[in-house]
Design a protein around this motif. Structure first.
Motif, PDB file in Angstrom:
ATOM      1  N   GLN A  15      25.173  75.263-128.295  1.00 15.24           N
ATOM      2  CA  GLN A  15      24.731  74.009-127.699  1.00 15.24           C
ATOM      3  C   GLN A  15      25.176  72.807-128.531  1.00 15.24           C
ATOM      4  N   HIS A  16      25.183  72.970-129.841  1.00 15.13           N
ATOM      5  CA  HIS A  16      25.627  71.887-130.700  1.00 15.13           C
ATOM      6  C   HIS A  16      27.115  71.610-130.520  1.00 15.13           C
ATOM      7  N   ALA A  17      27.874  72.633-130.127  1.00 15.07           N
ATOM      8  CA  ALA A  17      29.294  72.454-129.881  1.00 15.07           C
ATOM      9  C   ALA A  17      29.515  71.491-128.713  1.00 15.07           C
ATOM     10  N   LEU A  18      28.697  71.622-127.678  1.00 18.57           N
ATOM     11  CA  LEU A  18      28.783  70.677-126.562  1.00 18.57           C
ATOM     12  C   LEU A  18      28.386  69.277-127.016  1.00 18.57           C
ATOM     13  N   LEU A  19      27.366  69.202-127.843  1.00 18.74           N
ATOM     14  CA  LEU A  19      26.930  67.904-128.351  1.00 18.74           C
ATOM     15  C   LEU A  19      28.038  67.244-129.161  1.00 18.74           C
ATOM     16  N   ALA A  20      28.808  68.055-129.886  1.00 18.26           N
ATOM     17  CA  ALA A  20      29.908  67.505-130.679  1.00 18.26           C
ATOM     18  C   ALA A  20      30.916  66.785-129.793  1.00 18.26           C
TER      19      ALA A  20
ATOM     20  N   PRO B 116      38.055  64.729-127.205  1.00 18.67           N
ATOM     21  CA  PRO B 116      37.099  65.576-127.932  1.00 18.67           C
ATOM     22  C   PRO B 116      37.817  66.426-128.972  1.00 18.67           C
ATOM     23  N   PRO B 117      37.214  66.591-130.144  1.00 18.60           N
ATOM     24  CA  PRO B 117      37.886  67.302-131.243  1.00 18.60           C
ATOM     25  C   PRO B 117      37.756  68.813-131.121  1.00 18.60           C
ATOM     26  N   GLY B 118      38.797  69.451-130.633  1.00 16.34           N
ATOM     27  CA  GLY B 118      38.740  70.896-130.400  1.00 16.34           C
ATOM     28  C   GLY B 118      38.422  71.696-131.640  1.00 16.34           C
ATOM     29  N   THR B 119      38.973  71.296-132.787  1.00 15.41           N
ATOM     30  CA  THR B 119      38.744  72.041-134.024  1.00 15.41           C
ATOM     31  C   THR B 119      37.272  72.006-134.425  1.00 15.41           C
ATOM     32  N   VAL B 120      36.659  70.827-134.328  1.00 16.59           N
ATOM     33  CA  VAL B 120      35.243  70.702-134.674  1.00 16.59           C
ATOM     34  C   VAL B 120      34.388  71.514-133.722  1.00 16.59           C
TER      35      VAL B 120
ATOM     36  N   VAL C  32      31.122  66.883-141.830  1.00 15.83           N
ATOM     37  CA  VAL C  32      30.813  66.232-140.559  1.00 15.83           C
ATOM     38  C   VAL C  32      29.747  66.979-139.769  1.00 15.83           C
ATOM     39  N   GLY C  33      29.222  68.057-140.325  1.00 16.42           N
ATOM     40  CA  GLY C  33      28.374  68.921-139.514  1.00 16.42           C
ATOM     41  C   GLY C  33      26.892  68.777-139.686  1.00 16.42           C
TER      42      GLY C  33
ATOM     43  N   ARG D 169      23.581  72.027-141.253  1.00 16.32           N
ATOM     44  CA  ARG D 169      24.341  72.689-142.313  1.00 16.32           C
ATOM     45  C   ARG D 169      25.707  72.014-142.415  1.00 16.32           C
ATOM     46  N   PRO D 170      26.344  72.039-143.580  1.00 12.61           N
ATOM     47  CA  PRO D 170      27.630  71.354-143.738  1.00 12.61           C
ATOM     48  C   PRO D 170      28.745  72.025-142.955  1.00 12.61           C
ATOM     49  N   ILE D 171      29.594  71.211-142.352  1.00  8.91           N
ATOM     50  CA  ILE D 171      30.815  71.679-141.703  1.00  8.91           C
ATOM     51  C   ILE D 171      31.929  70.770-142.192  1.00  8.91           C
ATOM     52  N   SER D 172      32.934  71.360-142.787  1.00  7.14           N
ATOM     53  CA  SER D 172      33.996  70.596-143.431  1.00  7.14           C
ATOM     54  C   SER D 172      35.100  70.243-142.438  1.00  7.14           C
ATOM     55  N   LEU D 173      35.608  69.021-142.558  1.00  2.70           N
ATOM     56  CA  LEU D 173      36.709  68.558-141.730  1.00  2.70           C
ATOM     57  C   LEU D 173      37.802  68.018-142.637  1.00  2.70           C
ATOM     58  N   GLY D 174      39.007  68.518-142.465  1.00  2.67           N
ATOM     59  CA  GLY D 174      40.134  68.058-143.262  1.00  2.67           C
ATOM     60  C   GLY D 174      41.404  68.057-142.429  1.00  2.67           C
ATOM     61  N   ALA D 175      42.466  67.475-142.962  1.00  2.00           N
ATOM     62  CA  ALA D 175      43.740  67.423-142.267  1.00  2.00           C
ATOM     63  C   ALA D 175      44.556  68.668-142.562  1.00  2.00           C
TER      64      ALA D 175
END
Length: 238
Positions: free
Chosen positions: A136-141, A121-125, A212-213, A219-225
């Motif tokens: 609740q959406h965090a659990l869904l992620a 599971p992606p901890g950062t996301v 990715v959000g 709403r937008p959630i940005s994911l980058g390296a």
């Protein structure tokens, strides 16, 4: 001359197949790592990244990794969701994350482990979604997004398709369990962009990010390296 047997490609993963393994290249088997293989899995993964936590290796050795994923493959549709909610309310979310992690290995025809992959599971996301006010959406992620933490093949076994086979089965498992996104990062100097692109991933340039959000939160959630790294990702096809 007998024809060379080709690896199975259209086989559907089941709990038993994931445990026993499915055919890979050059007579290899791709399967879930076994508890006694924890140290070797750690050795292989550290060829790819220094960011493998000892807790992950200990989780493999204790047989805690992938247990909820196995339940999902066994057809218990609500098992992962119910167990995750119980873990969250019981303050055992870290243990739940181990149960959702996937340690795969490539075992060659001689029985030696020559490749390993760890997804989790992606901890950062999850943290980003929580901070945005969507608990609740965090659990869904955790049930929709998975991060490839490490992928490595022993030097003597490279060039035989082991890494591609591990990635293929990783993606297949998560797609069967209705995950939406699989992603990871690699150091720029490793120049792995063409490899991941051949496996169907989109590879971003250093410093680039992707949204990715929206599907989870509206709403937008940005994911980058991170610095000096590149992001690769792949969405499940609808």
């Amino acid at each position: 001359m007998a024809k060379k047997k080709r690896p199975q490609s259209g086989v559907r993963l089941t709990r038993q197949r994931l445990v026993d393994g499915v055919a890979g290249p050059d007579g290899a088997r791709i399967r879930l790592a076994r508890p006694e293989e924890g140290p070797r899995v750690g050795e292989l993964l550290k060829l790819a990244t220094d960011e493998i936590e000892q807790a992950h290796i200990d989780g493999v050795a204790a047989g805690k990794c992938g247990t909820w994923l196995l339940d999902g493959l066994a057809g218990h549709d609500r098992a992962m969701t119910e167990q995750l909610v119980r873990a969250a309310y019981g303050g055992k979310l870290q243990e739940g994350a181990l149960s959702l992690s996937l340690p795969l290995v490539a075992q060659d025809r001689d029985g030696e482990l020559v490749g390993a992959l760890l997804a989790l599971p992606p901890g950062t996301v999850v943290q980003t979604v929580q901070q945005a006010g969507y608990e609740q959406h965090a659990l869904l992620a955790m049930l929709k997004y998975a991060k490839i933490k490490g992928l490595a093949v022993a030097e003597a076994a490279r060039g035989r398709g082991m890494g591609a086979a591990l990635l293929k089965r990783c993606a297949q498992l998560y797609w069967q369990l209705d995950f939406m996104l699989l992603f990871g990062e690699f150091e720029v100097e490793r120049a792995l962009g063409s490899f991941y692109a051949r496996q169907g991933f989109t590879v971003l340039e250093p410093g680039e990010s992707t949204d990715v959000g929206f599907l989870l939160t509206g709403r937008p959630i940005s994911l980058g390296a991170g610095p000096g790294e590149q992001l690769f990702f792949r969405w499940k096809k609808s």
